[in-house]
Design a protein around this motif. Structure first.
Motif, PDB file in Angstrom:
ATOM      1  N   GLY A  91       0.994  -1.343   0.462  1.00 46.02           N
ATOM      2  CA  GLY A  91      -0.144   0.272   0.013  1.00 46.02           C
ATOM      3  C   GLY A  91       0.819   1.390   0.152  1.00 46.02           C
ATOM      4  O   GLY A  91       0.611   2.529  -0.277  1.00 46.02           O
ATOM      5  N   LEU A 139      -2.584  -2.815  -5.455  1.00 48.48           N
ATOM      6  CA  LEU A 139      -2.964  -1.287  -4.708  1.00 48.48           C
ATOM      7  C   LEU A 139      -2.108  -0.289  -5.327  1.00 48.48           C
ATOM      8  O   LEU A 139      -2.915   0.838  -5.573  1.00 48.48           O
ATOM      9  CB  LEU A 139      -2.410  -1.296  -3.417  1.00 48.48           C
ATOM     10  N   GLN A 193      -9.801  -2.083   0.024  1.00 47.47           N
ATOM     11  CA  GLN A 193      -9.362  -2.513  -0.487  1.00 47.47           C
ATOM     12  C   GLN A 193      -8.314  -3.638   0.474  1.00 47.47           C
ATOM     13  O   GLN A 193      -8.090  -5.292   0.579  1.00 47.47           O
ATOM     14  CB  GLN A 193      -8.323  -2.682  -1.917  1.00 47.47           C
ATOM     15  N   ALA A 194      -7.313  -3.292   1.141  1.00 45.69           N
ATOM     16  CA  ALA A 194      -6.195  -2.895   2.012  1.00 45.69           C
ATOM     17  C   ALA A 194      -6.875  -3.586   3.072  1.00 45.69           C
ATOM     18  O   ALA A 194      -6.228  -4.754   3.608  1.00 45.69           O
ATOM     19  CB  ALA A 194      -5.695  -2.062   1.810  1.00 45.69           C
ATOM     20  N   GLY A 254      -8.998   2.314  -2.263  1.00 44.23           N
ATOM     21  CA  GLY A 254      -7.731   1.651  -1.914  1.00 44.23           C
ATOM     22  C   GLY A 254      -7.631   1.138  -0.467  1.00 44.23           C
ATOM     23  O   GLY A 254      -7.114   0.287   0.128  1.00 44.23           O
ATOM     24  N   GLU A 269      -7.232  -3.927 -11.951  1.00 43.75           N
ATOM     25  CA  GLU A 269      -5.941  -4.886 -11.026  1.00 43.75           C
ATOM     26  C   GLU A 269      -6.632  -5.996 -11.196  1.00 43.75           C
ATOM     27  O   GLU A 269      -5.929  -7.602 -11.128  1.00 43.75           O
ATOM     28  CB  GLU A 269      -7.337  -4.432  -9.353  1.00 43.75           C
TER      29      GLU A 269
END
Length: 420
Positions: free
Chosen positions: A94, A138, A173-174, A170, A358
């Motif tokens: 990230g 990412l 998602q992390a 983002g 992605e």
């Protein structure tokens, strides 16, 4: 293996739309001088200047020892926990994403350090490669993102707004990835990592500080209004070179010219593909192709959400067979008039597009991150595909939420720019 090199942003000359653009120009009977004029017109773009500079910054960060410093910083925060190295992977990718703007560069840089470490600690090879491959994606969602930058150029949208639109998705998602890792670690009893003492904890922060300057300079400069996108890209390239040479020293002065040459090669391919696609998009508009497609959507009486579902399916299929830049350059010029007609926010659509890209990086037969991790781990491709499977399911779930809840993407840019 796909016809590419594992560089910061792999080149795909075979997917370049220039021959198609030239052929379209010729069958219309237009003089070739006008084709050259269109190339020249599209090259006259301040935003396009940022592309080579971001590529230079990403290449130096990838090779200059930054990844190890970021991994040590993430490890200092995770502490003693089962599966800590996998959580470190997501945290480090990230942060590296906020430096490189490239998924493949992120997967390569972090994977080169963490794959041997995770395998040595007894992590399953499929889980190891899948985690790093998914974490690498990412790189094109968290700003600055080359994919967002190119979408902004093609769609004629604000790149600073697009960058901000990727922040919350983002981070979500992390977070989703980390929750899955914690569950997997407990179920499979992954090893505990030793806790760092206080001195090592602060040393990790000091060593990572120069690397963290790059995203601060890029994003801080842009949103403070001190620099434009292209100027921020230039600053990031200079800082990346200085940080790599003066602080981490994994490269020396003799490596600067070869790395710059590699960056220029990558940039030349990207710019040539972008300009060719813009010229082709100009021909599509002039020939009425975009108008015909828009008319077909109107006749089909699709609502905005129905169109987005269809667009997601099309992008998923295209992403399985084409490289990221090619999908953006082929698909976006066709659908931009439609999303405007249906009242879909182009910023929201840009985030949907990037999340699809992605997923494309993880789906065979042309999922670049799969081949990067196969090469680093020296394992059959089937292991990598098995490892990314759960992450693809998670990303599809996130994509569905982002698609139907546009505020997740649009709230932050609206808040920042309306406030200003």
């Amino acid at each position: 293996m796909p016809p590419s090199s594992f560089s910061c942003w792999p080149a795909f000359p075979s997917s370049c739309p220039c021959p198609v653009s030239l052929f379209a120009w010729l069958i219309e009977g237009k003089p070739l001088v006008s084709f050259g004029q269109q190339f020249s017109n599209h090259m006259n773009s301040h935003t396009l200047v940022a592309v080579p500079l971001f590529v230079i910054a990403a290449t130096f960060m990838q090779r200059g020892g930054v990844a190890k410093a970021l991994i040590d910083l993430a490890a200092a925060w995770v502490g003693q926990r089962k599966g800590a190295l996998a959580i470190v992977c997501i945290m480090a990718t990230g942060v590296f994403a906020a430096i490189s703007g490239s998924s493949v560069a992120t997967a390569m840089a972090i994977g080169a350090v963490l794959v041997p470490a995770m395998l040595h600690r007894g992590y399953p090879i499929a889980f190891t490669t899948g985690t790093i491959g998914a974490g690498g994606t990412l790189g094109i969602l968290i700003p600055p993102s080359l994919a967002m930058l190119i979408y902004g150029i093609i769609a004629d949208e604000s790149v600073p707004r697009l960058f901000l639109a990727g922040v919350i998705p983002g981070l979500l998602q992390a977070l989703i990835f980390i929750v899955y890792i914690i569950w997997f670690a407990r179920r499979h009893n992954l090893p505990l990592e030793p806790r760092l003492d206080r001195a090592a904890f602060w040393n990790a922060h000091v060593r990572a500080l120069p690397a963290l300057l790059v995203p601060v300079i890029i994003l801080g400069g842009i949103y403070s209004g001190l620099v434009t996108i292209s100027e921020a890209a230039g600053l990031s390239a200079v800082v990346a070179i200085l940080v790599s040479l003066l602080f981490y020293r994994d490269i020396g002065l003799r490596d600067v010219l070869p790395i710059l040459a590699d960056s220029i090669r990558q940039t030349a391919v990207i710019i040539f593909i972008v300009i060719s696609a813009l010229t082709f998009a100009h021909w599509l508009t002039a020939a009425g192709a975009t108008a015909m497609l828009s008319e077909a959507v109107v006749k089909a009486d699709l609502s905005a959400w129905q169109f987005l579902v269809v667009a997601n399916v099309v992008m998923f299929i295209l992403g399985m067979f084409l490289e990221v830049i090619s999908v953006i350059l082929i698909f976006v010029p066709l659908v931009i008039p439609i999303i405007h007609h249906l009242g879909i926010d182009p910023i929201h659509f840009g985030v949907i597009l990037v999340i699809n890209m992605e997923i494309a990086l993880l789906t065979p037969p042309v999922g670049l991150n799969l081949y990067v991790l196969q090469s680093i781990a020296n394992t059959p491709l089937a292991n990598v595909i098995k490892g990314v499977g759960p992450y693809i399911v998670l990303m599809l779930g996130l994509l569905a939420v982002i698609t139907f809840v546009p505020e997740i993407s649009t709230w932050l840019p609206a808040f920042v720019f309306n406030k200003n």
